[in-house]
Design a protein around this motif. Structure first.
Motif, PDB file in Angstrom:
ATOM      1  N   GLU A 156      -0.583   4.167  14.227  1.00 40.52           N
ATOM      2  CA  GLU A 156       0.465   3.271  13.755  1.00 40.52           C
ATOM      3  C   GLU A 156       1.499   3.994  12.882  1.00 40.52           C
ATOM      4  OE1 GLU A 156      -0.957  -0.294  11.954  1.00 40.52           O
ATOM      5  OE2 GLU A 156       1.076  -0.957  11.472  1.00 40.52           O
ATOM      6  N   ASN A 157       1.015   4.775  11.915  1.00 42.50           N
ATOM      7  CA  ASN A 157       1.956   5.364  10.971  1.00 42.50           C
ATOM      8  C   ASN A 157       2.037   6.882  10.972  1.00 42.50           C
ATOM      9  OD1 ASN A 157       3.101   3.005   9.970  1.00 42.50           O
ATOM     10  ND2 ASN A 157       1.321   2.647   8.671  1.00 42.50           N
ATOM     11  N   ASP A 158       1.448   7.495  11.940  1.00 48.62           N
ATOM     12  CA  ASP A 158       1.645   8.937  12.068  1.00 48.62           C
ATOM     13  C   ASP A 158       1.419   9.378  13.508  1.00 48.62           C
ATOM     14  OD1 ASP A 158      -1.060   8.541  11.894  1.00 48.62           O
ATOM     15  OD2 ASP A 158      -1.482  10.338  10.750  1.00 48.62           O
ATOM     16  N   VAL A 159       1.920  10.569  13.758  1.00 50.70           N
ATOM     17  CA  VAL A 159       1.811  11.118  15.101  1.00 50.70           C
ATOM     18  C   VAL A 159       1.289  12.547  14.990  1.00 50.70           C
ATOM     19  CG1 VAL A 159       4.268  11.741  15.109  1.00 50.70           C
ATOM     20  CG2 VAL A 159       3.092  11.524  17.275  1.00 50.70           C
ATOM     21  N   LEU A 160       0.507  12.934  15.981  1.00 57.77           N
ATOM     22  CA  LEU A 160      -0.100  14.254  15.994  1.00 57.77           C
ATOM     23  C   LEU A 160       0.388  14.963  17.250  1.00 57.77           C
ATOM     24  CD1 LEU A 160      -2.348  14.872  13.865  1.00 57.77           C
ATOM     25  CD2 LEU A 160      -4.001  14.517  15.647  1.00 57.77           C
ATOM     26  N   VAL A 161       0.883  16.174  17.077  1.00 60.35           N
ATOM     27  CA  VAL A 161       1.276  16.941  18.253  1.00 60.35           C
ATOM     28  C   VAL A 161       0.379  18.170  18.289  1.00 60.35           C
ATOM     29  CG1 VAL A 161       3.130  18.247  19.373  1.00 60.35           C
ATOM     30  CG2 VAL A 161       3.660  16.112  18.223  1.00 60.35           C
ATOM     31  N   THR A 162      -0.309  18.362  19.393  1.00 62.79           N
ATOM     32  CA  THR A 162      -1.152  19.544  19.535  1.00 62.79           C
ATOM     33  C   THR A 162      -0.575  20.398  20.658  1.00 62.79           C
ATOM     34  OG1 THR A 162      -2.635  18.377  21.047  1.00 62.79           O
ATOM     35  CG2 THR A 162      -3.274  18.411  18.755  1.00 62.79           C
ATOM     36  N   ALA A 163      -0.583  21.703  20.438  1.00 58.91           N
ATOM     37  CA  ALA A 163      -0.035  22.606  21.451  1.00 58.91           C
ATOM     38  C   ALA A 163      -0.980  23.780  21.643  1.00 58.91           C
ATOM     39  CB  ALA A 163       1.346  23.096  21.031  1.00 58.91           C
ATOM     40  N   GLU A 164      -1.170  24.175  22.859  1.00 57.99           N
ATOM     41  CA  GLU A 164      -2.057  25.298  23.164  1.00 57.99           C
ATOM     42  C   GLU A 164      -1.252  26.590  23.126  1.00 57.99           C
ATOM     43  OE1 GLU A 164      -3.918  24.240  26.943  1.00 57.99           O
ATOM     44  OE2 GLU A 164      -5.682  23.629  25.814  1.00 57.99           O
ATOM     45  N   ILE A 165      -1.388  27.321  22.013  1.00 59.55           N
ATOM     46  CA  ILE A 165      -0.681  28.598  21.869  1.00 59.55           C
ATOM     47  C   ILE A 165      -1.709  29.663  21.503  1.00 59.55           C
ATOM     48  CG2 ILE A 165       1.457  29.628  20.996  1.00 59.55           C
ATOM     49  CD1 ILE A 165       2.129  27.002  19.630  1.00 59.55           C
ATOM     50  N   ARG A 180      10.734   7.994  14.253  1.00 60.54           N
ATOM     51  CA  ARG A 180      11.291   8.987  13.338  1.00 60.54           C
ATOM     52  C   ARG A 180      10.238   9.349  12.293  1.00 60.54           C
ATOM     53  NH1 ARG A 180      16.025   6.873  10.614  1.00 60.54           N
ATOM     54  NH2 ARG A 180      16.322   9.001   9.877  1.00 60.54           N
ATOM     55  N   VAL A 181      10.237  10.612  11.907  1.00 60.24           N
ATOM     56  CA  VAL A 181       9.206  11.064  10.974  1.00 60.24           C
ATOM     57  C   VAL A 181       9.823  11.636   9.698  1.00 60.24           C
ATOM     58  CG1 VAL A 181       7.483  11.530  12.757  1.00 60.24           C
ATOM     59  CG2 VAL A 181       9.073  13.327  12.103  1.00 60.24           C
ATOM     60  N   ASP A 182       8.985  11.698   8.674  1.00 64.18           N
ATOM     61  CA  ASP A 182       9.423  12.245   7.394  1.00 64.18           C
ATOM     62  C   ASP A 182       9.233  13.766   7.444  1.00 64.18           C
ATOM     63  OD1 ASP A 182       9.939  12.915   4.815  1.00 64.18           O
ATOM     64  OD2 ASP A 182       8.766  11.279   3.931  1.00 64.18           O
ATOM     65  N   GLY A 183      10.329  14.479   7.587  1.00 66.40           N
ATOM     66  CA  GLY A 183      10.284  15.925   7.724  1.00 66.40           C
ATOM     67  C   GLY A 183       9.677  16.658   6.545  1.00 66.40           C
ATOM     68  N   ASN A 184       9.648  16.010   5.370  1.00 67.75           N
ATOM     69  CA  ASN A 184       9.102  16.669   4.183  1.00 67.75           C
ATOM     70  C   ASN A 184       7.587  16.589   4.099  1.00 67.75           C
ATOM     71  OD1 ASN A 184      11.704  17.313   3.201  1.00 67.75           O
ATOM     72  ND2 ASN A 184      11.913  15.183   2.498  1.00 67.75           N
ATOM     73  N   LYS A 185       7.000  15.734   4.893  1.00 71.52           N
ATOM     74  CA  LYS A 185       5.552  15.532   4.786  1.00 71.52           C
ATOM     75  C   LYS A 185       4.798  16.000   6.021  1.00 71.52           C
ATOM     76  CE  LYS A 185       5.881  11.657   1.593  1.00 71.52           C
ATOM     77  NZ  LYS A 185       6.031  10.196   1.610  1.00 71.52           N
ATOM     78  N   VAL A 186       5.387  16.966   6.711  1.00 71.04           N
ATOM     79  CA  VAL A 186       4.756  17.449   7.938  1.00 71.04           C
ATOM     80  C   VAL A 186       3.679  18.482   7.586  1.00 71.04           C
ATOM     81  CG1 VAL A 186       5.185  18.669  10.107  1.00 71.04           C
ATOM     82  CG2 VAL A 186       6.831  16.997   9.294  1.00 71.04           C
ATOM     83  N   GLU A 187       2.521  18.332   8.176  1.00 73.43           N
ATOM     84  CA  GLU A 187       1.444  19.297   7.957  1.00 73.43           C
ATOM     85  C   GLU A 187       1.135  19.974   9.276  1.00 73.43           C
ATOM     86  OE1 GLU A 187      -2.030  17.297   6.337  1.00 73.43           O
ATOM     87  OE2 GLU A 187      -0.660  15.975   5.252  1.00 73.43           O
ATOM     88  N   ALA A 188       0.899  21.293   9.206  1.00 73.79           N
ATOM     89  CA  ALA A 188       0.578  22.007  10.441  1.00 73.79           C
ATOM     90  C   ALA A 188      -0.601  22.921  10.220  1.00 73.79           C
ATOM     91  CB  ALA A 188       1.782  22.814  10.914  1.00 73.79           C
ATOM     92  N   SER A 189      -1.440  23.029  11.209  1.00 75.94           N
ATOM     93  CA  SER A 189      -2.563  23.962  11.133  1.00 75.94           C
ATOM     94  C   SER A 189      -2.727  24.657  12.481  1.00 75.94           C
ATOM     95  CB  SER A 189      -3.847  23.230  10.747  1.00 75.94           C
ATOM     96  OG  SER A 189      -4.229  22.338  11.767  1.00 75.94           O
ATOM     97  N   TYR A 190      -3.298  25.840  12.421  1.00 73.44           N
ATOM     98  CA  TYR A 190      -3.521  26.612  13.644  1.00 73.44           C
ATOM     99  C   TYR A 190      -4.971  27.027  13.673  1.00 73.44           C
ATOM    100  CZ  TYR A 190      -2.868  30.302  17.143  1.00 73.44           C
ATOM    101  OH  TYR A 190      -2.951  31.092  18.261  1.00 73.44           O
ATOM    102  N   GLN A 191      -5.665  26.566  14.694  1.00 67.97           N
ATOM    103  CA  GLN A 191      -7.092  26.854  14.778  1.00 67.97           C
ATOM    104  C   GLN A 191      -7.487  27.103  16.222  1.00 67.97           C
ATOM    105  OE1 GLN A 191      -9.663  23.775  13.382  1.00 67.97           O
ATOM    106  NE2 GLN A 191     -10.483  25.018  11.751  1.00 67.97           N
ATOM    107  N   LYS A 192      -8.232  28.136  16.463  1.00 70.22           N
ATOM    108  CA  LYS A 192      -8.740  28.480  17.795  1.00 70.22           C
ATOM    109  C   LYS A 192      -7.647  28.455  18.856  1.00 70.22           C
ATOM    110  CE  LYS A 192     -12.928  25.875  16.865  1.00 70.22           C
ATOM    111  NZ  LYS A 192     -13.764  24.834  17.453  1.00 70.22           N
ATOM    112  N   GLY A 193      -6.475  28.890  18.478  1.00 75.09           N
ATOM    113  CA  GLY A 193      -5.389  28.957  19.450  1.00 75.09           C
ATOM    114  C   GLY A 193      -4.669  27.646  19.694  1.00 75.09           C
ATOM    115  N   THR A 194      -5.021  26.639  18.917  1.00 67.85           N
ATOM    116  CA  THR A 194      -4.357  25.349  19.079  1.00 67.85           C
ATOM    117  C   THR A 194      -3.589  25.014  17.808  1.00 67.85           C
ATOM    118  OG1 THR A 194      -6.168  24.640  20.502  1.00 67.85           O
ATOM    119  CG2 THR A 194      -4.689  22.925  19.717  1.00 67.85           C
TER     120      THR A 194
END
Lengths: 147, 135
Positions: free
Chosen positions: A50-59, A112-126
């Motif tokens: 409802e109030n957040d979105v998760l984007v996962t990418a295989e890199i 639309r998302v709040d650009g200041n509250k974006v969190e990102a993590s990189y784990q096991k190539g994802t």
């Protein structure tokens, strides 16, 4: 006798026209499938709540320091580069299937998302990017007053 | 650059019919690079979501199989998929390995979702340099 033959000719012509159209359509269709690597990589999934979105990418195999993440409105852009194995003299690739080079990928988010509250993590190539919905865009509940 | 493909030590498994998995989960073929070096063959496979704990490498009857398990069940359970470009599942791929490889000394590492296998060439197949003596 003449009329059915004439009609047959017409039908043939229609068929060729139709085939021609199909051929062009197919050509367009297939040329469209060969999306250049720079846009197709990395493959990304979008997950929403409802109030957040998760984007996962295989890199896989990228130093997280070399990944750039930017948000503008409802578009998330991930860019970076994947380096190829350095080969010494006399070494050769027998098979090369893993994409390499610079990439840039934009993902349109469901809101639309709040650009200041974006969190990102990189784990096991994802890569996982969590983006909260911007306050002004949140659905408001309207209560009904009863008198 | 040496010519590629001519004397491949590692070939893709000819038979596409592999044993089926007992659990119903998707299995993907990882994209793989193979590099031939002077004394070894390097195999690099993209397996996002796999770490050193859930990768299995088996060598049986000259067939090297790499199998990476991805825990799909625990994947963002409280979210729903809005748009998907990739599926989640295991990675599996097999290659045949000839006697040219020292099968006892194969090394494997996993880093950032990339599996790297080092297949050292057996001593006898390494090119030997013969010095010509002047008489």
């Amino acid at each position: 006798m003449l009329i059915p033959g004439f009609r047959e000719f017409n039908w043939m012509q229609d068929m060729w026209l139709e085939l021609d159209r199909m051929q062009r359509e197919m050509g367009r269709l297939f040329s469209g499938t060969s999306i250049p690597y720079s846009q197709s990589f990395p493959a990304a999934n979008t997950w929403s709540r409802e109030n957040d979105v998760l984007v996962t990418a295989e890199i896989p195999g990228v130093d997280p320091k070399n990944i750039d993440i930017s948000v503008e409105g409802d578009v998330l852009t991930v860019s970076g580069s994947r380096v190829m194995e350095e080969l010494a003299e006399g070494e050769a690739y027998h098979r090369q299937e893993r994409p390499h080079g610079t990439f840039r990928k934009s993902v349109r988010l469901p809101f639309r998302v709040d650009g200041n509250k974006v969190e990102a993590s990189y784990q096991k190539g994802t890569l996982t990017v969590k983006l909260p919905r911007i306050e002004s865009d949140k659905p408001r509940k309207i209560s009904i007053k009863s008198e | 650059m040496a010519e590629t493909g001519k004397d491949l030590e590692i070939r893709k498994e000819r038979n596409p019919l592999q044993a089926e998995t007992t659990r119903s989960r998707r299995v993907f073929i990882p994209r793989t690079d193979i590099i031939e070096k002077a004394d070894s063959i390097i195999l690099i496979a993209d397996m996002p979501g796999v770490d050193e704990q859930n990768v299995d490498i088996t060598l049986e009857k000259g067939v090297l199989t790499m199998h990476g398990t991805v825990n799909a069940e625990a994947y963002h359970r409280d979210y729903r998929v809005a748009y998907a470009e990739y599926g989640i599942g295991d990675f599996r791929r097999s290659f045949t390995v000839t006697d040219e490889i020292d099968q006892e000394k194969i090394e494997a590492t996993v880093k950032d979702g990339v599996l790297r296998l080092i297949l050292p060439k057996a001593e006898k197949t390494k090119p030997k340099k013969i010095t010509v003596q002047t008489g």
